[in-house]
Write an enzyme that holds these catalytic residues in place. Structure first.
Site, PDB file in Angstrom:
ATOM      1  N   SER A  40       4.759  -1.968   6.941  1.00 32.06           N
ATOM      2  CA  SER A  40       3.966  -2.169   7.920  1.00 32.06           C
ATOM      3  C   SER A  40       2.509  -1.548   7.658  1.00 32.06           C
ATOM      4  CB  SER A  40       4.694  -1.954   9.075  1.00 32.06           C
ATOM      5  OG  SER A  40       4.711  -0.555   9.036  1.00 32.06           O
ATOM      6  N   LEU A  43      -1.486   0.539   2.638  1.00 36.90           N
ATOM      7  CA  LEU A  43      -1.059   0.125   1.394  1.00 36.90           C
ATOM      8  C   LEU A  43      -0.204  -0.979   1.080  1.00 36.90           C
ATOM      9  CD1 LEU A  43      -1.254   1.421  -1.627  1.00 36.90           C
ATOM     10  CD2 LEU A  43       0.763   2.745  -1.155  1.00 36.90           C
ATOM     11  N   ARG A  72       9.828   0.817  10.225  1.00 36.30           N
ATOM     12  CA  ARG A  72      10.300   1.116  11.579  1.00 36.30           C
ATOM     13  C   ARG A  72       9.757  -0.281  12.683  1.00 36.30           C
ATOM     14  NH1 ARG A  72       8.755   7.131  11.563  1.00 36.30           N
ATOM     15  NH2 ARG A  72       6.702   6.544  11.053  1.00 36.30           N
ATOM     16  N   HIS A 263      -6.045  12.025 -10.886  1.00 39.15           N
ATOM     17  CA  HIS A 263      -6.630  10.791 -11.541  1.00 39.15           C
ATOM     18  C   HIS A 263      -7.450  11.572 -12.669  1.00 39.15           C
ATOM     19  CE1 HIS A 263      -5.711   8.490  -8.481  1.00 39.15           C
ATOM     20  NE2 HIS A 263      -6.445   8.174  -7.742  1.00 39.15           N
ATOM     21  N   ARG A 370     -17.204  10.903 -20.392  1.00 39.43           N
ATOM     22  CA  ARG A 370     -18.480  11.338 -21.034  1.00 39.43           C
ATOM     23  C   ARG A 370     -18.275  12.610 -21.956  1.00 39.43           C
ATOM     24  NH1 ARG A 370     -24.316   9.822 -20.354  1.00 39.43           N
ATOM     25  NH2 ARG A 370     -23.427   8.832 -18.464  1.00 39.43           N
TER      26      ARG A 370
END
Length: 515
Positions: A40, A43, A72, A263, A370
């Site tokens: 629900s 995500l 739930r 990340h 970079r």
């Protein structure tokens, strides 16, 4: 020349699966059940359900696959459909396939800490089994606070007895080294490492995956990929928007835990690691762990923290600062921007600064790696030459380009900055790239863990950042304010300059391609 025929998404993903897994990594005849724990939530509706739909639509899931939502809330499949379908981007021609997809969906309501609820879920899944073998894949789209109860109940009650079981765990994997170890030890006591898939969706990005190919399939880069030639490495993650009313959740973690510790550190590993023995999952991850072990804890002198404030000339969201978000605690000192310098203390990289920068409410959306090379020895052009750079742009508009010096056209012998450019949107204009979640969820079905985080990787990553995070939590330093839509605090630029990065501001990139 014959016109290049556009490849469909199905063809692209099909080629991907054929190349990586030789087309037989999972048995099409087996029953596969994909269980979304937390069905629900945001995500699930924005990422997981759309991703499973795309894979189903393109024929990339095993034929006998069922999707079970668990949460739930007292919901039905129709409720799930109303929440998630706007993110599917389905065309009118795909409606029949969409109906077929939702016919394979079901939903079970239950508590996360109630054994009876899991027995009900298990009975529901048993009723779906049709083949000799039944495999189960659990996706934990849940807050970490319920991980322990959920994983314990899954292991005790919901494991398939006739096939494999795999579990996908979303970040954050704890808040620091201690909590991460506690969570890892708990999950490892219930599941084998080859059953655990800790997902960092950045490892599914096209250009992040391209880093290994770029490095190890091109001889030209091998001899220069070291401290003798590279002056510094900058890893950047920039978002042009703020918390947009979701600051309450973000405030619990901050930008370092949210982006930098996972990340950016994963991208650093792919830049700095040695060549693995093979492209096998553990060989690749072994090399990443070796890199992390060579990185010392972050020093506070090498860190800049910032927090965005409203732009006086901005409109709408841009006029609001972080503290104007009603969900953010009054007077919060949580950083929305961070810059940190790390050093990989080994023979290849000794002394080379790896600069990690990330932030919200900045001037652009960008994620890139970079590499800035050292100055050319023996300058004969009277300081007209700028440093070469190799840039791998992860988003937007995936690209690889090299900043280099060429002679400016004309009568005079003057050097000028230019580039060698591989912009994916031009070179691969007829290729539709799969979404990061598509790649990673397909990897889980196929049993490939190369693009997932192993427990020792996670432990080393937290070791590097935990002392800094504890100091920030304890002392609550005031972050430097920066204006919504700016480049971030000027102190971050000063830090980069101090450790050796040269920003000339003279380079003007001319995009020769219309994307």
């Amino acid at each position: 020349m014959a016109e290049q025929v556009a490849l469909s998404r199905t063809q692209v993903c099909g080629i991907l699966r054929e190349e990586l897994y030789q087309g037989d990594a999972f048995h099409q005849a087996d029953t596969h059940i994909f269980i979304i724990m937390g069905a629900s939530g945001d995500l699930a509706k924005k990422k997981i359900y759309p991703t499973i739909w795309w894979l189903f639509r393109d024929g990339l899931l095993p034929e006998d696959t069922f999707i079970v939502g668990y949460a739930r809330s007292r919901l039905t499949v129709d409720d799930i459909r109303k929440q998630s379908e706007p993110f599917f981007k389905a065309t009118p021609e795909e409606r029949p396939k969409l109906e077929e997809f939702f016919a394979r969906n079901s939903y079970v309501a239950g508590q996360y800490d109630d054994a009876a609820s899991y027995k009900h879920l298990n009975s529901h899944m048993n009723a779906l089994h049709q083949g000799m073998q039944a495999n189960r894949l659990f996706y934990l789209a849940l807050p970490p606070t319920v991980y322990e109860a959920v994983t314990k109940n899954i292991q005790e009650t919901c494991m398939s007895q006739t096939g494999w079981n795999r579990i996908i765990v979303e970040k954050p994997f704890g808040r620091d080294l201690q909590s991460s170890n506690q969570l890892s030890n708990h999950i490892s006591s219930l599941f084998r490492e080859d059953q655990i898939y800790r997902i960092d969706h950045y490892l599914g990005k096209e250009m992040v995956q391209n880093l290994m190919v770029l490095r190890f399939a091109n001889r030209i880069f091998g001899p220069i990929w070291n401290r003798d030639n590279i002056a510094c490495v900058i890893l950047t993650f920039k978002e042009p928007f703020g918390t947009e009313g979701r600051g309450g959740y973000f405030d619990e973690f901050g930008i370092i835990r949210d982006v930098m510790q996972n990340h950016l550190l994963q991208m650093l590993c792919l830049v700095a690691m040695e060549k693995p023995a093979t492209t096998g999952s553990d060989d690749v991850r072994d090399e990443k762990v070796k890199v992390l072990k060579c990185i010392s804890e972050v020093e506070t002198d090498n860190v800049v923290l910032g927090q965005y404030v409203g732009n006086p000339n901005g409109e709408g969201e841009a006029a609001n600062g972080y503290l104007d978000d009603p969900t953010v605690p009054h007077g919060s000192t949580t950083a929305t921007f961070a810059a940190a310098v790390l050093y990989v203390e080994n023979e290849r990289w000794d002394g080379v600064p790896f600069i990690l920068r990330c932030g919200k409410a900045l001037n652009e959306r960008k994620a890139e790696v970079r590499l800035q090379f050292r100055d050319v020895a023996g300058d004969i052009f009277h300081q007209q030459c700028k440093r070469n750079e190799l840039v791998i742009r992860v988003q937007p508009n995936e690209a690889v380009y090299t900043k280099m010096m060429t002679k400016k056209p004309g009568m005079f012998f003057n050097p000028e900055e230019s580039e060698l450019d591989l912009t994916y949107g031009n070179r691969y204009k007829n290729v539709k790239l799969p979404d990061a979640y598509e790649r990673l969820i397909l990897d889980v079905f196929c049993g490939s863990q190369m693009h997932f985080v192993r427990s020792d990787e996670l432990r080393e990553a937290w070791r590097i950042f935990t002392p800094l995070l504890h100091k920030i939590d304890r002392e609550k330093p005031q972050p430097i304010p920066y204006v919504y839509g700016s480049r971030g605090p000027t102190e971050a630029d000063e830090l980069m300059k101090r450790v050796g990065f040269q920003y000339e501001g003279t380079y003007k990139w001319v995009n020769p391609h219309k994307l």
